[in-house]
Design an enzyme around this catalytic site. Structure first.
Site, PDB file in Angstrom:
ATOM      1  N   TYR A 172      50.667  36.104  42.774  1.00 36.12           N
ATOM      2  CA  TYR A 172      49.536  35.453  42.111  1.00 36.12           C
ATOM      3  C   TYR A 172      48.171  36.078  42.392  1.00 36.12           C
ATOM      4  O   TYR A 172      47.293  36.060  41.539  1.00 36.12           O
ATOM      5  CB  TYR A 172      49.471  33.965  42.515  1.00 36.12           C
ATOM      6  CG  TYR A 172      50.600  33.142  41.967  1.00 36.12           C
ATOM      7  CD1 TYR A 172      50.536  32.613  40.687  1.00 36.12           C
ATOM      8  CD2 TYR A 172      51.735  32.878  42.735  1.00 36.12           C
ATOM      9  CE1 TYR A 172      51.571  31.848  40.179  1.00 36.12           C
ATOM     10  CE2 TYR A 172      52.779  32.118  42.243  1.00 36.12           C
ATOM     11  CZ  TYR A 172      52.692  31.603  40.957  1.00 36.12           C
ATOM     12  OH  TYR A 172      53.716  30.848  40.460  1.00 36.12           O
ATOM     13  N   MET A 173      47.974  36.602  43.601  1.00 37.45           N
ATOM     14  CA  MET A 173      46.638  37.049  43.981  1.00 37.45           C
ATOM     15  C   MET A 173      46.188  38.280  43.205  1.00 37.45           C
ATOM     16  O   MET A 173      46.949  39.227  43.033  1.00 37.45           O
ATOM     17  CB  MET A 173      46.584  37.366  45.477  1.00 37.45           C
ATOM     18  CG  MET A 173      46.637  36.148  46.386  1.00 37.45           C
ATOM     19  SD  MET A 173      45.249  35.029  46.137  1.00 37.45           S
ATOM     20  CE  MET A 173      43.859  36.139  46.386  1.00 37.45           C
TER      21      MET A 173
END
Length: 314
Positions: A274-275
């Site tokens: 996700y990051m």
């Protein structure tokens, strides 16, 4: 791509390791460029040239807990990271429009589909819960936002607690205090007398997709944005409150751990899946910590968005 079965440096066409792959198979060239972790079992390598592998899935294996781990080519990872950067900026740019939609429809006296969409979007932009497709509820009882039922809502005079089991059997719990703007709308939707009825009983996957489409994003983009937003808020809070500050590396690790706890998955999944890497690279800079300490969160968020946007434009 054909799946080839890996054992002790050799490839086979069957999972019983009886039929070896020819030594001139291009997959062996791929193996010369990658290192397959020794702790992985049931490893599958995909038959392709090294050039093709750079932009594709290379191999898959099971870790000690039986979870399948996926390993991709360098260019695939770079493209995926760039995509996350674009998603972060895109969602940030439409958050005002999303909030306007929520504000307009959450004031309705009825609980029609637009009212439910407003509550749905408010919950999603607060907690960034997985969407919750009906098929996953039927297949393995995995609950998400759309498949929440009245039984998942616990009401008390001063707060509402949302409790459910989501993907990978992870238990989630979100607290909505009476002072929160979500409290009254959620109270209005909940029907204690029908515990098995869906909370959003006038919505469908199609209606939610049509709603989110007007903002030019996908529902899963909100979760990607949410993980990064939550990371940034936690990072900003840590810089403001922790004294003395740990090294940037330790500060980032702490913040990723805090973020994972909020959104309901492991720190490694938060970082890997996700990051936005541009954000991670930005906050590694020691000099940047001085900037963070002197800004409000909104100012800090704006600085980060401008930096990520300039990176994607470049």
């Amino acid at each position: 791509m054909r799946a080839l079965f890996y054992k002790d440096g050799k490839l086979f066409t069957d999972n019983n390791f009886l039929n070896p792959v020819s030594d001139n198979n291009p997959a062996y060239e791929v193996l010369q460029h990658v290192k397959i972790p020794t702790h992985l079992t049931d490893v599958v390598v995909y038959g392709q040239t090294w050039e093709e592998a750079l932009t594709r899935l290379i191999f898959v294996g099971s870790d000690s807990k039986g979870r399948r781990q996926y390993f991709y080519g360098k260019m695939h990872v770079q493209n995926r990271n760039a995509k996350r950067d674009r998603i972060f900026v895109r969602v940030y740019n439409v958050m005002k429009r999303i909030n306007c939609f929520i504000n307009k429809n959450i004031k309705k006296s009825s609980t029609d589909s637009n009212y439910q969409l407003a509550v749905f979007m408010l919950m999603e932009t607060m907690f960034f819960i997985r969407f919750g497709k009906m098929k996953y509820l039927k297949e393995n009882e995995t609950v998400g936002l759309l498949t929440l039922k009245n039984k998942h809502i616990e009401i008390s005079p001063d707060k509402i607690v949302i409790k459910f089991v989501g993907k990978d059997k992870v238990s989630h719990e979100f607290v909505v205090h009476k002072s929160n703007r979500l409290y009254k709308p959620l109270l209005k939707l909940t029907d204690d007398s029908s515990p098995e009825e869906f909370l959003f009983n006038k919505l469908s996957e199609r209606k939610v997709y049509e709603c989110i489409k007007q903002f030019g994003i996908r529902i899963k983009d909100l979760r990607t944005y949410g993980v990064n937003y939550t990371f940034l808020y936690n990072f900003w809070t840590n810089v403001k409150s922790i004294s003395p500050l740990p090294s940037p590396k330790k500060l980032i690790a702490l913040t990723i751990k805090q973020t994972a706890e909020v959104v309901g998955h492991t720190p490694s999944i938060s970082k890997r899946a996700y990051m936005a890497t541009t954000i991670l690279e930005m906050v590694k800079d020691k000099n940047f910590l001085d900037v963070v300490s002197k800004t409000t969160f909104d100012e800090f968020l704006s600085i980060v968005v401008d930096h990520v946007k300039s990176s994607t434009d470049g």
